[in-house]
Design a protein around this motif. Structure first.
Motif, PDB file in Angstrom:
ATOM      1  N   TRP A  16     -79.962  14.445   2.184  1.00  8.24           N
ATOM      2  CA  TRP A  16     -81.285  14.412   1.573  1.00  8.24           C
ATOM      3  C   TRP A  16     -81.742  12.972   1.491  1.00  8.24           C
ATOM      4  CZ3 TRP A  16     -82.394  12.028  -3.196  1.00  8.24           C
ATOM      5  CH2 TRP A  16     -83.723  12.153  -3.608  1.00  8.24           C
TER       6      TRP A  16
ATOM      7  N   ALA B 102     -81.814  14.745 -10.825  1.00  2.00           N
ATOM      8  CA  ALA B 102     -81.689  13.974 -12.062  1.00  2.00           C
ATOM      9  C   ALA B 102     -80.651  14.618 -12.980  1.00  2.00           C
ATOM     10  CB  ALA B 102     -83.038  13.874 -12.759  1.00  2.00           C
ATOM     11  N   LEU B 105     -77.391  12.760 -12.900  1.00  4.85           N
ATOM     12  CA  LEU B 105     -77.379  11.322 -13.180  1.00  4.85           C
ATOM     13  C   LEU B 105     -76.197  10.895 -14.033  1.00  4.85           C
ATOM     14  CD1 LEU B 105     -81.131  10.413 -13.726  1.00  4.85           C
ATOM     15  CD2 LEU B 105     -79.641   9.738 -11.861  1.00  4.85           C
ATOM     16  N   GLY B 106     -75.743  11.800 -14.889  1.00  5.28           N
ATOM     17  CA  GLY B 106     -74.617  11.468 -15.752  1.00  5.28           C
ATOM     18  C   GLY B 106     -73.334  11.199 -14.977  1.00  5.28           C
ATOM     19  N   LEU B 108     -73.382   9.676 -11.884  1.00 10.03           N
ATOM     20  CA  LEU B 108     -73.672   8.734 -10.816  1.00 10.03           C
ATOM     21  C   LEU B 108     -73.694   7.309 -11.362  1.00 10.03           C
ATOM     22  CD1 LEU B 108     -74.239   9.865  -8.033  1.00 10.03           C
ATOM     23  CD2 LEU B 108     -76.649   9.308  -8.342  1.00 10.03           C
ATOM     24  N   SER B 109     -73.245   6.352 -10.546  1.00  9.95           N
ATOM     25  CA  SER B 109     -73.372   4.956 -10.953  1.00  9.95           C
ATOM     26  C   SER B 109     -74.850   4.569 -10.870  1.00  9.95           C
ATOM     27  CB  SER B 109     -72.559   4.058 -10.035  1.00  9.95           C
ATOM     28  OG  SER B 109     -73.182   3.953  -8.779  1.00  9.95           O
ATOM     29  N   ALA B 110     -75.225   3.561 -11.650  1.00  8.89           N
ATOM     30  CA  ALA B 110     -76.629   3.155 -11.678  1.00  8.89           C
ATOM     31  C   ALA B 110     -77.090   2.717 -10.292  1.00  8.89           C
ATOM     32  CB  ALA B 110     -76.835   2.018 -12.685  1.00  8.89           C
ATOM     33  N   ALA B 113     -77.646   5.688  -8.199  1.00  9.94           N
ATOM     34  CA  ALA B 113     -78.847   6.362  -8.711  1.00  9.94           C
ATOM     35  C   ALA B 113     -80.090   5.655  -8.204  1.00  9.94           C
ATOM     36  CB  ALA B 113     -78.829   6.372 -10.237  1.00  9.94           C
ATOM     37  N   PHE B 114     -80.052   4.339  -8.202  1.00  6.88           N
ATOM     38  CA  PHE B 114     -81.186   3.546  -7.733  1.00  6.88           C
ATOM     39  C   PHE B 114     -81.454   3.823  -6.254  1.00  6.88           C
ATOM     40  CE2 PHE B 114     -82.604  -0.422  -5.643  1.00  6.88           C
ATOM     41  CZ  PHE B 114     -83.862  -0.488  -6.199  1.00  6.88           C
ATOM     42  N   ARG B 116     -80.820   6.495  -4.732  1.00  5.53           N
ATOM     43  CA  ARG B 116     -80.961   7.940  -4.539  1.00  5.53           C
ATOM     44  C   ARG B 116     -79.823   8.463  -3.666  1.00  5.53           C
ATOM     45  NH1 ARG B 116     -84.452   6.362  -7.806  1.00  5.53           N
ATOM     46  NH2 ARG B 116     -86.549   7.212  -7.965  1.00  5.53           N
ATOM     47  N   PHE B 118     -76.969  10.557  -3.639  1.00  2.25           N
ATOM     48  CA  PHE B 118     -76.225  11.611  -4.337  1.00  2.25           C
ATOM     49  C   PHE B 118     -75.172  12.199  -3.403  1.00  2.25           C
ATOM     50  CE2 PHE B 118     -80.118  11.275  -6.686  1.00  2.25           C
ATOM     51  CZ  PHE B 118     -79.755  11.537  -7.992  1.00  2.25           C
TER      52      PHE B 118
ATOM     53  N   ILE C 177     -84.430  13.389 -19.238  1.00  2.00           N
ATOM     54  CA  ILE C 177     -83.458  12.624 -18.442  1.00  2.00           C
ATOM     55  C   ILE C 177     -82.273  12.238 -19.332  1.00  2.00           C
ATOM     56  CG2 ILE C 177     -83.109  10.557 -17.054  1.00  2.00           C
ATOM     57  CD1 ILE C 177     -85.088  12.037 -15.597  1.00  2.00           C
ATOM     58  N   THR C 180     -79.622  14.897 -19.879  1.00  2.00           N
ATOM     59  CA  THR C 180     -78.660  15.238 -18.835  1.00  2.00           C
ATOM     60  C   THR C 180     -77.411  14.378 -18.923  1.00  2.00           C
ATOM     61  OG1 THR C 180     -79.465  13.623 -17.227  1.00  2.00           O
ATOM     62  CG2 THR C 180     -80.550  15.768 -17.252  1.00  2.00           C
ATOM     63  N   GLY C 181     -77.411  13.404 -19.844  1.00  2.00           N
ATOM     64  CA  GLY C 181     -76.276  12.507 -19.966  1.00  2.00           C
ATOM     65  C   GLY C 181     -76.450  11.231 -19.165  1.00  2.00           C
ATOM     66  N   ALA C 182     -77.669  10.965 -18.702  1.00  2.00           N
ATOM     67  CA  ALA C 182     -77.929   9.748 -17.940  1.00  2.00           C
ATOM     68  C   ALA C 182     -77.846   8.535 -18.855  1.00  2.00           C
ATOM     69  CB  ALA C 182     -79.313   9.817 -17.299  1.00  2.00           C
ATOM     70  N   GLU C 186     -80.249   4.372 -15.899  1.00  2.00           N
ATOM     71  CA  GLU C 186     -80.688   5.506 -15.094  1.00  2.00           C
ATOM     72  C   GLU C 186     -81.937   6.141 -15.696  1.00  2.00           C
ATOM     73  OE1 GLU C 186     -76.924   6.919 -15.603  1.00  2.00           O
ATOM     74  OE2 GLU C 186     -76.193   6.458 -13.581  1.00  2.00           O
ATOM     75  N   MET C 189     -84.739   4.059 -14.634  1.00  2.00           N
ATOM     76  CA  MET C 189     -85.069   4.199 -13.209  1.00  2.00           C
ATOM     77  C   MET C 189     -85.759   5.526 -12.898  1.00  2.00           C
ATOM     78  SD  MET C 189     -81.988   2.508 -11.072  1.00  2.00           S
ATOM     79  CE  MET C 189     -80.668   3.302 -11.938  1.00  2.00           C
ATOM     80  N   TYR C 190     -85.321   6.579 -13.543  1.00  2.00           N
ATOM     81  CA  TYR C 190     -85.874   7.899 -13.217  1.00  2.00           C
ATOM     82  C   TYR C 190     -86.994   8.324 -14.170  1.00  2.00           C
ATOM     83  CZ  TYR C 190     -82.537   8.896  -9.559  1.00  2.00           C
ATOM     84  OH  TYR C 190     -81.842   8.857  -8.390  1.00  2.00           O
TER      85      TYR C 190
END
Lengths: 294, 271, 268
Positions: A16, B102, B105-106, B108-110, B113-114, B116, B118, C177, C180-182, C186, C189-190
């Protein structure tokens, strides 16, 4: 759980990529690269001298120190009575205060005259720049006047008029009038393009002349907005009039530049504060007046 | 299993939204919380994942107490709870896929995440889930291009890809028309069965609660006043739930209940 | 019933008359103020009589533009764009924290909010020329003073619009956001960035466009750019050269305006 769930989704594509507003991701990165290179080139081109920045901000303290306290040129005359009690008996107004006052009066006078003249000139230009009211060639002329008026800063016009003709405050008025259609005619033209054609047809069907159509079909529809924008333009003109004197085109700006030339920084600060005060008052008056009108 | 013990919440304004509520949710049951406006329904749901910090009481999810956690620990626990919002809670300018992802996100490293970036299995899961909620092929649409019902489905998909241990649903239907509301409720019950997780729904429309819930809980004036199967909710029970507030002279948290997240108190309380 | 109608129509007429009266007084007042202002300017009428002739003369002296001189103004014209770009960039960097302080939902407390609002008003109410006068004293004549005056002038504008955008942020999306535990980054960013980014780009490009125009005039007080060159030409009465510069300014300003309008239409 994860092993089984992965099997469940095996048929789905695991790749994706974030969608982009550009045509493709390559275009996106190319645009980013161009923007980045452009900014980098700009930074490189000006070659900011770090030592001068440090030095300059270092001396900012000294300059601010030299500016304080602001000197408005008005002092209170105090006489000590026979009992040793100081009593204020009057004010002593210096030449500086008189120049400050006169400069401000001139600034405001310039802004008012320029607004009235500017609006009167802008109205026909606005009609010319409204696509739905005039033939194409006239429209193009109208738009060109608007664009040129916007592109040349009033100070550029001011300096040319001052050197070419040499008439002080009137040069300032000319400069402000020059800049007015770029703002007023543009916005009014946009309004004119949005007017209700049914109302025009109604007037026209009574056998009215084109001028009568303008007066009774078009004018009432844009009048409130025209008044609002006029007041707003006056507010902008006050701001602009405060600095036109920098190039000798009349108003308080003249007094300000001279004070800087004479290193009379306390007086400079007084003038700057007076300018800010006048600008803020102008803004407030304009805001209240516009609310009243609408 | 979620077990809540004697939960209390008093807002800084002095409003007592919850006055000691205890309940358990387990298995794959669908539990509906009903009650009049201002009963504390939203506050209750939000306290569970600490978007609103409870004043006292305990909340345990599979044996882990959720109160008094450090920021990092709380984030880890929030990954286990999927939350679905009344106003959908989507980032309107992001694509549908980004909104769904999203939910991961919990994990994923920042930096990732930046970018995108995944993991493939997350993307597969997200695509499958979008398909399942009926939004296959909408991946690259921006969220603000969708209808209300579609947005809520994205919100549900985001919660599902978290692979949560429980779904917390705050007034999922109050921004939707009746037909869409029923479809969303149907979807939620199906997900509870498929994912084998309990769903706690706080809902205004009693009829929807009766139709889709396995169990109904009635809150009134910050207290639990009814608990039973939908068939137990007779006229008498309804009276207890809805008359309690009518009789109490002061509305304890009239504002707090209309929770669409814009209540200033809610924001300051959230972590 | 009949009396009712009578009083009503009477009211309506009276109201209309009052409105008319107000309008005439407004017009009369404006007229008096304008005439008084005109008087205050102390314009000599001989000027007005000769003005059309002088204008025509000036244009005659300007035309045709001096094409041989054109290559010489490329460098100061580029410097003008440089000042606008770097000035805007510096302003953006400084406006972000100010906007953070000046937005009701992000500012830490009442005092920081007032501080943010104060910085915005202070920056906005001092004209770029006045900033330039000050920075020329501190940094000497040249580009540096120009960049800083453009930057300081722009901070308030950027921070004001940006803080309004921050205040518009949909908090529910942020909470969702978070839920979700971000982590904090993050969530930024989102949740925050996508909501603010389009406006941020639009506002920045818009200000850059305005700054190109402002950068053409700060040279009059020595703060670099094409303005210094223009002033020199005018003082030498090199009117053909002046027209060349005016055309160059026109082209650059119009191009930047078109570009800015295009970007703002595309970004949403």
């Amino acid at each position: 759980m994860s092993a089984t769930s992965d099997d469940r989704y095996a048929e789905y594509d695991g790749q994706w990529k974030r969608p982009t507003v550009f045509r493709s991701h390559t275009v996106k990165y190319a645009v980013y690269a161009v923007v980045l290179l452009f900014v980098a080139w700009n930074v490189w081109a000006v070659r900011l001298p770090l030592d001068r920045i440090v030095q300059g901000f270092g001396s900012a303290g000294v300059l601010v120190g030299n500016m304080f306290p602001p000197d408005f040129g008005v002092s209170i005359v105090v006489r000590t009575t026979e009992f040793g009690v100081p009593v204020p008996v009057g004010t002593n107004v210096s030449d500086g205060a008189v120049r400050l006052w006169d400069g401000m009066v001139e600034t405001i006078a310039m802004s008012i005259v320029a607004t009235v003249v500017g609006v009167i000139i802008s109205i026909p230009i606005a009609v010319m720049a409204a696509e739905n009211l005039v033939p194409k060639p006239v429209y193009i002329i109208g738009r060109t006047i608007v664009s040129v008026s916007r592109a040349l800063h009033e100070l550029v016009v001011g300096i040319i008029v001052v050197v070419g003709f040499g008439f002080g405050a009137l040069a300032g008025v000319v400069a402000l009038v020059w800049a007015t259609p770029g703002f007023l005619a543009k916005l009014i033209a946009e309004d004119l393009e949005d007017i209700d054609p049914a109302q025009i047809d109604a007037i026209r069907s009574t056998g009215a002349s084109p001028l009568q159509v303008m007066l009774f079909g078009v004018a009432p529809q844009v009048m409130p907005r025209l008044i609002g924008l006029t007041i707003y333009r006056w507010d902008i003109n006050v701001r602009a009039a405060t600095i036109l004197g920098v190039v000798g085109a009349g108003g308080i700006g003249n007094v300000l530049v001279r004070s800087f030339d004479r290193y009379d920084y306390q007086y400079s600060l007084a003038i700057i504060l007076a300018i800010i005060a006048v600008v803020l008052v102008g803004e407030a008056v304009s805001a209240i007046a516009r609310r009243r009108v609408q | 299993m979620l077990s809540v013990e004697n939960l209390e919440k008093t807002y800084s304004s002095g409003d007592e939204a919850l006055k000691g509520v205890s309940m358990e949710v387990s298995g794959n049951e669908v539990v509906a919380i009903i009650g009049p406006s201002g009963a504390g329904k939203s506050t209750f749901i939000r306290c569970i994942n600490q978007l609103t910090e409870p004043t006292s009481g305990s909340i345990e999810l599979d044996g882990v107490d959720l109160t008094g956690l450090s920021d990092g620990e709380l984030r880890d626990q929030r990954r286990n709870m999927g939350m679905i919002f009344q106003e959908y809670g989507l980032v309107e300018r992001l694509s549908v896929m980004e909104n769904v992802l999203a939910g991961r996100l919990g994990y994923l490293s920042a930096w990732n995440a930046f970018r995108r970036d995944f993991p493939e299995e997350d993307v597969r899961h997200a695509r499958a889930t979008l398909d399942r909620v009926g939004l296959g092929g909408h991946d690259d649409n921006r969220a603000d291009e969708l209808s209300g019902g579609q947005r809520q489905r994205v919100g549900i998909a985001r919660a599902v890809v978290q692979r949560p241990k429980i779904l917390l649903v705050d007034e999922p239907t109050s921004s939707l028309d009746p037909e869409t509301s029923r479809a969303v409720m149907q979807l939620l019950t199906e997900i509870a069965a498929d994912e084998d997780i309990p769903v706690l729904i706080n809902i205004h429309e009693v009829e929807l609660a009766l139709e889709y819930a396995d169990r109904v809980v009635g809150l009134a004036d910050g207290r639990l006043v009814f608990e039973g199967s939908p068939s137990d909710l007779d006229e008498n029970a309804r009276d207890t739930i809805y008359r309690a507030t009518a009789e109490s002279s002061s509305d304890p948290d009239g504002d707090a209940e209309g929770s669409n997240g814009t209540d200033p108190r809610m924001i300051t309380e959230s972590r | 019933m009949a009396t009712d109608i009578a009083t009503r129509s009477g009211d309506w007429e009276r109201f209309d008359r009052r409105k008319k009266l107000l309008r005439y007084f407004g017009l009369l007042g404006t007229l008096i103020v304008t005439l008084a202002s005109w008087q205050a300017l102390g314009v000599r009428y001989t000027y007005l009589e000769t003005a059309p002739e002088m204008t025509f003369n000036l244009f005659q002296r300007m035309y045709p533009p001096d094409t041989a001189y054109a290559p010489e103004i490329v460098a100061p014209m580029i410097a003008t764009v440089n000042i606008a770009v770097v000035g805007t960039m510096v302003a953006i960097l400084m406006a972000i924290p100010v906007a953070y302080l000046g937005a009701r939902n992000t500012t830490p407390n009442r005092y920081t909010y007032s501080l943010g609002k104060f910085l915005i008003v202070a920056s906005r109410s001092v004209h770029v020329i006045i900033w330039a006068l000050i920075f020329v004293i501190l940094f000497g004549t040249g580009t540096l003073a120009g960049i800083l005056s453009v930057a300081f002038r722009s901070i308030g504008f950027l921070a004001k619009l940006l803080s309004e955008e921050i205040e518009e942020i949909d908090e529910t999306a942020l909470e969702a956001i978070q839920a979700t535990g971000a982590g904090r980054l993050e969530t930024m960013m989102y949740g925050v960035v996508p909501q603010v980014k389009p406006a941020f780009i639009g506002i920045s490009v818009y200000r850059w466009d305005i700054n190109v125009r402002e950068a053409t005039i700060i040279g009059f007080v020595g703060a670099g750019g094409i303005g210094m060159e223009l002033q020199t030409r005018i003082n030498f009465f090199d009117w053909n050269g002046v027209l060349t510069i005016l055309i160059a300014i026109l082209l650059v300003v119009m191009f930047s305006e078109l570009f800015s309008a295009y970007v703002r239409k595309k970004v949403r």
